[in-house]
Design an enzyme around this catalytic site. Structure first.
Site, short mmCIF file in Angstrom:
data_model
loop_
_atom_site.label_atom_id
_atom_site.label_comp_id
_atom_site.label_asym_id
_atom_site.label_seq_id
_atom_site.Cartn_x
_atom_site.Cartn_y
_atom_site.Cartn_z
CE LYS A 50 -8.37 -2.98 4.53
NZ LYS A 50 -7.79 -2.33 3.62
CG ASP A 65 -2.98 3.76 4.67
OD1 ASP A 65 -3.98 3.82 5.10
OD2 ASP A 65 -2.66 3.13 3.44
CD1 TRP A 95 -2.01 -2.44 1.90
CD2 TRP A 95 -3.04 -1.49 -0.03
NE1 TRP A 95 -3.24 -2.71 1.35
CE2 TRP A 95 -3.86 -2.23 0.19
CE3 TRP A 95 -3.40 -0.59 -1.12
CZ2 TRP A 95 -4.76 -2.76 -0.38
CZ3 TRP A 95 -4.42 -1.05 -1.84
CH2 TRP A 95 -5.08 -2.11 -1.50
C1 PLP Z 1 -7.07 -1.82 2.51
C2 PLP Z 1 -6.11 -0.67 2.51
C3 PLP Z 1 -5.97 0.06 1.53
C4 PLP Z 1 -7.01 0.41 0.38
O1 PLP Z 1 -8.29 0.68 0.92
P1 PLP Z 1 -9.33 0.98 -0.43
O2 PLP Z 1 -10.28 1.25 0.55
O3 PLP Z 1 -9.58 -0.23 -1.02
O4 PLP Z 1 -8.89 2.14 -1.30
C5 PLP Z 1 -5.14 1.18 1.78
N1 PLP Z 1 -4.30 1.14 2.76
C6 PLP Z 1 -4.30 0.11 3.58
C7 PLP Z 1 -3.17 -0.03 4.60
C8 PLP Z 1 -5.11 -0.74 3.40
O5 PLP Z 1 -5.08 -1.94 4.43
#
Ligand code: PLP
Length: 363
Positions: A199, A175, A108
């Site tokens: 999540k 993030d 990511w």
């Molecule tokens: C799941 C995830 C993403 C992507 O999320 P989307 O909502 O599908 O864009 C980005 N960064 C991390 C750390 C993730 O776990």
């Protein structure tokens, strides 16, 4: 007997969208038929009505309360998932001639770096790509002239987690999609936090963004309204029709978290879940965790089978026992078990017991 009564819930170890509390599913489904005894479905109420304004307002205030946020933090619910934040962040904060620092510690983060390069200069301060992102780089220097330093707090795919906030004067951007609200940290240290909801926060379709207003308005480029954080702040996340139902599910999950005792209480449960699973993996030689011990994630536990031929029989057994989401991400293979807030201890206990039986048979 109706179908809901007959349904036996699976143990859901999915990495996202992932398990949510049972009572959230129940309340959300009741509200699809009759929201707060209004005779209307949550799916048909107008977003510019007190009905929804109250939902949004309570969700924002629960985020502030649970995360102990300072009063200068803005809390937004935006569309587009975390992936949109990969470019919305540099679009708002990084001028073409300026520089941002990024840590490359997983799939990511790599994507975030790629997007940031579209807008300005990116200095990658360190990378763990050399070992397939199985550890968190340490001992790097963050350049003081960077406008911000970006990292992924938990690497959902590879199963590593940053266990301390880096010491730096450079504004921090993180993030936190896969570990937000899972343990207590000083969230006020960050200039900007973003997280996809699917999540630990709620349903897919919405992003939580927490930011400091005085970071904004410093780039020269023109921004489309929907990409401009200042406009979202001014319109309280209602610049256009927000993802009403997804935000409502966030509210229900935040209420549940508060009822469970907040972040500190859930952190204790999360610690116990992760410890039980890692201890089991460490004690059974058929399984092999892939991540450097000190960087192990408490949210996503990644491992392989010592004998790769046993992977399929293990996955078959999981399936047979009603356990879903144990297969690793397609890019790294192996196995992955996600232990988000709403996953109950009993699911981990069931998995651990299955693992012990499997090891006895195949050890
Ligand atoms: C799941 C995830 C993403 C992507 O999320 P989307 O909502 O599908 O864009 C980005 N960064 C991390 C750390 C993730 O776990």
């Amino acid at each position: 007997m109706n179908t809901t009564e007959q349904m036996i819930r699976k143990h859901n170890f999915n990495s996202g969208p992932s398990v949510l509390p049972k009572e959230v599913f129940e309340e959300a489904s009741a509200s699809i038929l009759n929201f707060n005894n209004t005779g209307l479905s949550i799916l048909e109420i107008g977003h510019r009505t007190p009905l929804f304004e109250n939902v949004l307002e309570e969700a924002v205030s629960l985020v502030k309360e649970l995360m102990h946020l300072d009063s200068d933090k803005e809390v937004l619910f935006l569309h587009g998932g975390a992936t949109t934040q990969f470019f919305q962040v540099p679009m708002n904060l990084l001028d073409e001639q300026a520089k941002a620092a990024y840590l490359d510690c997983g799939t990511w983060g790599t994507k975030a770096i790629k997007e940031a390069k579209l807008f300005g200069n990116v200095e990658m301060v360190a990378s763990s790509k050399d070992k397939n992102y199985t550890y968190i780089p340490k001992g790097y220097t963050i350049p003081e002239d960077a406008v911000y330093f970006h990292y992924t707090s938990n690497n959902t795919i590879e199963g590593t987690q940053m266990h301390a906030i880096p010491e730096t004067k450079v504004p921090l951007v993180a993030d936190m999609s896969s570990d937000i609200l899972s343990y207590n940290m000083d969230f006020n240290r960050f200039a900007l936090i973003y997280a996809g909801a699917q999540k630990n926060i709620g349903a897919a379709g919405v992003n939580l963004v927490i930011l400091e207003k005085d970071m904004l308005g410093k780039v020269n480029r023109k921004l489309p309204g929907m990409m401009d954080y200042r406009q979202h702040i001014e319109h309280h996340s209602m610049l256009n029709t927000p993802p009403v139902f997804a935000i409502y599910v966030c509210l229900l999950t935040l209420r549940w978290l508060k009822k469970r005792g907040g972040i500190s209480a859930i952190e204790k449960v999360n610690d116990r879940k992760a410890k039980l699973l890692y201890d089991t993996l460490d004690s059974l030689p058929v399984f092999k965790p892939t991540v450097a011990r000190e960087d192990r994630s408490k949210m996503n536990v990644v491992f392989i089978m010592q004998n790769p031929e046993l992977e399929k029989p293990f996955l078959d057994l999981c399936k047979q026992e009603g356990m879903v989401g144990v297969k690793g991400h397609r890019s790294v293979g192996g196995l992955r078990v996600s232990l988000y807030n709403a996953l109950e201890m009993e699911s981990v206990e069931a998995l651990v017991s299955l693992m012990k039986h499997f090891a006895q048979k195949h050890g």
